[in-house]
Design a protein around this motif. Structure first.
Motif, PDB file in Angstrom:
ATOM      1  N   MET B   1      19.496   9.175 -97.602  1.00  0.00           N
ATOM      2  CA  MET B   1      19.775   8.931 -96.397  1.00  0.00           C
ATOM      3  C   MET B   1      20.490   9.584 -95.485  1.00  0.00           C
ATOM      4  SD  MET B   1      20.134   4.754 -96.881  1.00  0.00           S
ATOM      5  CE  MET B   1      20.842   4.667 -98.647  1.00  0.00           C
ATOM      6  N   ASN B   2      20.501   9.785 -94.418  1.00  0.00           N
ATOM      7  CA  ASN B   2      21.223  10.694 -93.620  1.00  0.00           C
ATOM      8  C   ASN B   2      22.454   9.839 -93.270  1.00  0.00           C
ATOM      9  OD1 ASN B   2      20.835   9.102 -91.089  1.00  0.00           O
ATOM     10  ND2 ASN B   2      19.054  10.222 -90.605  1.00  0.00           N
ATOM     11  N   ARG B   3      23.593  10.930 -92.607  1.00  0.00           N
ATOM     12  CA  ARG B   3      24.749  10.289 -92.446  1.00  0.00           C
ATOM     13  C   ARG B   3      25.073   9.168 -91.410  1.00  0.00           C
ATOM     14  NH1 ARG B   3      28.762  14.884 -90.485  1.00  0.00           N
ATOM     15  NH2 ARG B   3      28.106  16.181 -92.330  1.00  0.00           N
ATOM     16  N   GLU B   4      24.064   9.333 -90.578  1.00  0.00           N
ATOM     17  CA  GLU B   4      24.057   8.117 -89.604  1.00  0.00           C
ATOM     18  C   GLU B   4      23.553   7.011 -90.136  1.00  0.00           C
ATOM     19  OE1 GLU B   4      21.409   7.684 -85.259  1.00  0.00           O
ATOM     20  OE2 GLU B   4      21.741   9.719 -85.928  1.00  0.00           O
ATOM     21  N   VAL B   5      22.545   6.874 -91.076  1.00  0.00           N
ATOM     22  CA  VAL B   5      22.450   5.604 -91.308  1.00  0.00           C
ATOM     23  C   VAL B   5      23.388   5.197 -92.247  1.00  0.00           C
ATOM     24  CG1 VAL B   5      20.608   4.520 -93.023  1.00  0.00           C
ATOM     25  CG2 VAL B   5      19.838   6.140 -91.171  1.00  0.00           C
ATOM     26  N   LEU B   6      24.191   6.096 -92.984  1.00  0.00           N
ATOM     27  CA  LEU B   6      25.111   5.599 -93.926  1.00  0.00           C
ATOM     28  C   LEU B   6      26.252   4.896 -93.105  1.00  0.00           C
ATOM     29  CD1 LEU B   6      25.554   8.407 -96.585  1.00  0.00           C
ATOM     30  CD2 LEU B   6      24.435   6.149 -96.882  1.00  0.00           C
ATOM     31  N   LEU B  52      16.407  -5.187 -88.988  1.00  0.00           N
ATOM     32  CA  LEU B  52      14.911  -4.574 -89.071  1.00  0.00           C
ATOM     33  C   LEU B  52      15.196  -3.102 -89.150  1.00  0.00           C
ATOM     34  CD1 LEU B  52      12.077  -5.141 -86.851  1.00  0.00           C
ATOM     35  CD2 LEU B  52      12.683  -2.707 -87.015  1.00  0.00           C
ATOM     36  N   VAL B  53      14.431  -2.571 -90.326  1.00  0.00           N
ATOM     37  CA  VAL B  53      14.527  -1.081 -90.707  1.00  0.00           C
ATOM     38  C   VAL B  53      13.057  -0.511 -90.357  1.00  0.00           C
ATOM     39  CG1 VAL B  53      14.893   0.595 -92.349  1.00  0.00           C
ATOM     40  CG2 VAL B  53      16.322  -1.570 -92.215  1.00  0.00           C
ATOM     41  N   ASN B  54      13.375   0.505 -89.613  1.00  0.00           N
ATOM     42  CA  ASN B  54      12.079   1.443 -89.189  1.00  0.00           C
ATOM     43  C   ASN B  54      12.196   2.778 -89.932  1.00  0.00           C
ATOM     44  OD1 ASN B  54      11.114   3.603 -86.661  1.00  0.00           O
ATOM     45  ND2 ASN B  54       9.710   2.778 -88.042  1.00  0.00           N
ATOM     46  N   SER B  55      11.388   2.911 -90.913  1.00  0.00           N
ATOM     47  CA  SER B  55      11.349   4.128 -91.608  1.00  0.00           C
ATOM     48  C   SER B  55      10.184   4.936 -91.212  1.00  0.00           C
ATOM     49  CB  SER B  55      11.216   3.845 -93.195  1.00  0.00           C
ATOM     50  OG  SER B  55      11.272   4.739 -93.866  1.00  0.00           O
ATOM     51  N   ASP B  56      10.532   5.986 -90.627  1.00  0.00           N
ATOM     52  CA  ASP B  56       9.550   6.819 -89.817  1.00  0.00           C
ATOM     53  C   ASP B  56       9.276   7.994 -90.603  1.00  0.00           C
ATOM     54  OD1 ASP B  56       7.813   6.955 -86.988  1.00  0.00           O
ATOM     55  OD2 ASP B  56       8.844   8.813 -87.172  1.00  0.00           O
ATOM     56  N   GLY B  57       8.180   8.626 -90.380  1.00  0.00           N
ATOM     57  CA  GLY B  57       7.267   9.860 -91.023  1.00  0.00           C
ATOM     58  C   GLY B  57       7.623  11.106 -90.057  1.00  0.00           C
ATOM     59  N   ILE B  90      17.697  -0.528 -87.519  1.00  0.00           N
ATOM     60  CA  ILE B  90      18.025   0.933 -87.921  1.00  0.00           C
ATOM     61  C   ILE B  90      16.485   1.594 -88.020  1.00  0.00           C
ATOM     62  CG2 ILE B  90      18.400   2.350 -89.888  1.00  0.00           C
ATOM     63  CD1 ILE B  90      20.573   0.278 -90.871  1.00  0.00           C
ATOM     64  N   ALA B  91      16.614   2.769 -87.201  1.00  0.00           N
ATOM     65  CA  ALA B  91      15.438   3.474 -87.167  1.00  0.00           C
ATOM     66  C   ALA B  91      15.938   4.832 -87.686  1.00  0.00           C
ATOM     67  CB  ALA B  91      14.789   3.484 -85.820  1.00  0.00           C
ATOM     68  N   THR B  92      15.064   5.134 -88.984  1.00  0.00           N
ATOM     69  CA  THR B  92      15.318   6.478 -89.571  1.00  0.00           C
ATOM     70  C   THR B  92      14.311   7.056 -89.976  1.00  0.00           C
ATOM     71  OG1 THR B  92      16.755   7.443 -91.456  1.00  0.00           O
ATOM     72  CG2 THR B  92      15.913   5.246 -91.543  1.00  0.00           C
ATOM     73  N   PRO B  93      14.188   8.494 -89.933  1.00  0.00           N
ATOM     74  CA  PRO B  93      13.015   9.374 -90.384  1.00  0.00           C
ATOM     75  C   PRO B  93      13.323   8.947 -92.193  1.00  0.00           C
ATOM     76  CG  PRO B  93      14.713  10.711 -89.487  1.00  0.00           C
ATOM     77  CD  PRO B  93      15.451   9.383 -89.124  1.00  0.00           C
TER      78      PRO B  93
END
Lengths: 231, 414
Positions: B1-6, B52-57, B90-93
């Motif tokens: 997980m990236n810093r922003e998400v943490l 809601l968590v968006n996990s994007d590719g 949260i929207a994260t790659p």
């Protein structure tokens, strides 16, 4: 008397001296050959047991090596063949050592040359075996991909992929052996280039109508499409 | 997980309910999914802390921006009364192998970090999702303590053919539970199950791609988690990319199912028959758009496969079965049929061959494609005039054949 000594006796004395020097070497060499034969038989037995224990025959069946042997008329299993090769390698090694022991300059020179060439034979053989296995694998992959793409000449594509890879490995093996280095590369380039060129001409001239029909169908969407969602 | 998400997780600290949406270039449809989830949260879980968590590719069409900007501006237009509750996003790659499984892994990690009580995942290309889906996927976990909620859809008879002809009959026969849509794509699950998934070492395999759905379902059943299903209505989603490779799809899904057979051999070997799982939701019929099928081309593909792949199948299929397929290539389209028995035997033969590693795994599984197409053609031909109920009866009959023939699988497995 003096002349008789020099003409007849001295050569015989020299021959006798040489025989005295050569005979122990000959006996040692004969002994080495016999040891080699016995050791070869033992090595064959040991290798056969070892290879069967690691299920080499099962693996060769799986990779299609056994099938290839069967196709070329060899009925023995890979473990039997390998153990037989090991036996003869052992015997030949002992024969070579025995011949060197005779200290005959011509034979020594020949053996030296042969020893220098041996790695090339080994690497060439290895390239050939790997090429065969790889050609079977890639040929099958191309065949399955072509079938799944619905290409009617899928069999031809599979065989073309297989033989191209094998031909390439043969070229590499012969190059390694130093047989007609440049000639083989040029021949391969001509044959391969010729095949590609022939295909290009065949498709360009013979398949002109087919290509047009195909593109028309694709672009105009004449063919009824499947809308099935498989998942 | 990236810093922003943490950082965001540290700010949020804890949540009750999480809905994950994996995505890849779904800007056209994801906005609707986000709004449906938000409405579902507001309507059915107004007093819970939801996220809601968006996990994007790595979408290039602005999918993540759409997620950030989407939401319900005026709740009065869809709900008579509502309590203003927090709706966090949260929207994260994601990182790892590109695929749905890797996207899910990130969702599980965030769910674990936020100590949520219940989770759900829904596809981002859904056009038919409603707020009720969120209730149906989450409530069995929150209220009835179920660990896994599988979806149950009203689908066109030619929709989900891998599910109907391989995955459902096989999973049901193996593990004895009638989960009708084991690879449906939209699931609800408990925090315990999410943690269990995270501990498994599968994220570098096909599970990281298309194999995730069957892996989640099978793992839940085989590890005795409490499983149920919820009727969600119609599943209508964006049409798949026509260039998407069927053999790759089949390879990943069927390959994962076969791998799970080896992993959970002890769980299925002694299982006989099957039993239904509890089902939630109100059943209703849905009008579905017709699906176009080119039967002639499908049969051609099957015949091409049988003609060319005999050498590949010779160690996989029995002589009788291979001769049957060969004879079938000579029959007319009217007589073309692959009976349930022959099909079940084919699937079991491929499963055994994969287990015994008789052939390179990828070659083996991809070579199943022409046979599968043949079976689909046979099914389409057989059910051309059938209603949805009749089609369901036929699938039920196929499942029973899979169950009856399970003995042959047991015998040949070891």
């Amino acid at each position: 008397m003096n002349i008789l000594d020099r003409i007849i006796v001295e050569p015989f004395e020299r021959l006798y001296e040489k025989l005295l020097f050569f005979l122990p070497n000959l006996l040692t060499s004969l002994l080495l050959v016999m040891i080699g034969i016995f050791l070869g038989i033992f090595v064959k037995w040991a290798f056969l047991r070892l290879l069967r224990a690691v299920n080499l025959d099962g693996l060769s069946q799986k990779f299609g090596i056994q099938e290839a042997f069967a196709r070329s008329g060899i009925k023995e299993s890979l473990s039997v063949l390998t153990s037989r090769v090991m036996k003869w390698l052992t015997i030949i090694t002992f024969i070579i050592v025995a011949m060197q022991n005779l200290t005959i300059p011509t034979v020594e020179h020949l053996i030296d040359k042969m020893f220098l060439y041996l790695p090339n034979i080994f690497i060439g053989g290895l390239i050939l075996i790997l090429g065969y296995v790889l050609s079977n694998f890639l040929g099958r992959a191309a065949l399955i991909a072509a079938v799944n793409a619905g290409i009617k000449s899928a069999g031809l594509i599979g065989r073309a992929a297989k033989y191209t890879v094998f031909l390439l490995s043969c070229t590499m093996a012969l190059e390694q052996l130093g047989i007609g280095k440049d000639t083989i590369i040029i021949a391969f380039s001509i044959v391969f280039g010729g095949i590609v060129f022939a295909f290009a001409i065949a498709f360009g001239l013979g398949g002109r109508d087919f290509a047009r029909d195909y593109l028309e169908k694709r672009l105009k969407g004449d063919e009824k499409k499947d809308e099935i969602n498989h998942l | 997980m990236n810093r922003e998400v943490l950082q965001k997780i540290n700010e949020i600290k804890e949540a009750d309910i999480l809905v994950g949406v994996p995505s890849y270039n779904n800007a056209r449809t994801i906005g609707h999914v986000v709004r449906a989830v938000e409405a579902g949260f507001a309507k059915y879980f107004p007093d819970r802390k939801t996220i809601l968590v968006n996990s994007d590719g790595g979408s290039t069409d602005g999918t993540m921006e759409v997620v950030h900007n989407s939401g319900i501006d005026d709740f009065r237009s869809i709900l008579f009364s509502h309590t203003t509750s927090s709706f966090l996003k949260i929207a994260t790659p994601y990182h790892g192998i590109p695929g749905k499984g890797s996207a899910f892994r990130t969702i599980f990690q965030i769910a674990d970090a936020l100590k949520v009580k219940a989770c759900a995942v829904v596809d981002s290309d859904l056009r038919s999702i409603t707020p009720e889906w969120i209730e149906l996927l989450i409530k069995p976990v929150v209220v009835d303590n179920f660990d896994y909620v599988a979806p149950l859809y009203q689908r066109h008879k030619y929709d989900g053919t891998i599910t109907n002809s391989i995955i459902y009959p096989l999973t049901r026969a193996l593990y004895g539970r009638r989960v009708r849509q084991p690879i449906g794509g939209d699931f609800g699950f408990s925090a315990d199950l999410a943690r269990f998934y995270l501990t498994q070492n599968v994220w570098e395999t096909d599970v990281a791609r298309y194999g995730i759905d069957i892996w989640m379902t099978t793992s839940a059943i085989a590890n005795n988690f409490k499983v149920c299903q919820a009727f969600l209505g119609a599943k209508i989603h964006d049409p798949k990319d026509p260039g998407s490779d069927l053999s790759a799809m089949l390879y990943q899904v069927v390959g994962s199912t076969f791998d799970l057979m080896s992993t959970y051999a002890d769980a299925w070997k002694d299982m006989t028959g099957s039993r239904p799982v509890p089902t939630f939701g109100f059943h209703y019929d849905v009008g579905l758009e017709p699906v176009s099928v080119n039967l002639e081309r499908m049969i051609e593909r099957f015949c091409l496969g049988v003609r060319e792949l005999g050498s590949v199948w010779k160690d996989v299929l029995s002589r009788g079965l291979f001769e049957f397929f060969t004879d079938l290539t000579a029959s007319s389209q009217e007589d073309f049929a692959i009976p349930d028995g022959a099909w079940a035997e084919t699937v079991y033969s491929f499963a055994v061959a994969a287990h015994k590693k008789l052939l390179n795994r990828e070659h083996l599984l991809r070579s199943l494609t022409p046979l599968y197409i043949g079976r689909v053609a046979s099914f389409v031909k057989e059910t051309q005039e059938s209603s949805a109920v009749e089609v369901e009866d036929k699938i039920e009959a196929l499942c029973r054949v899979f169950e009856e023939k399970k003995d042959s699988l047991r015998r040949n497995w070891d």
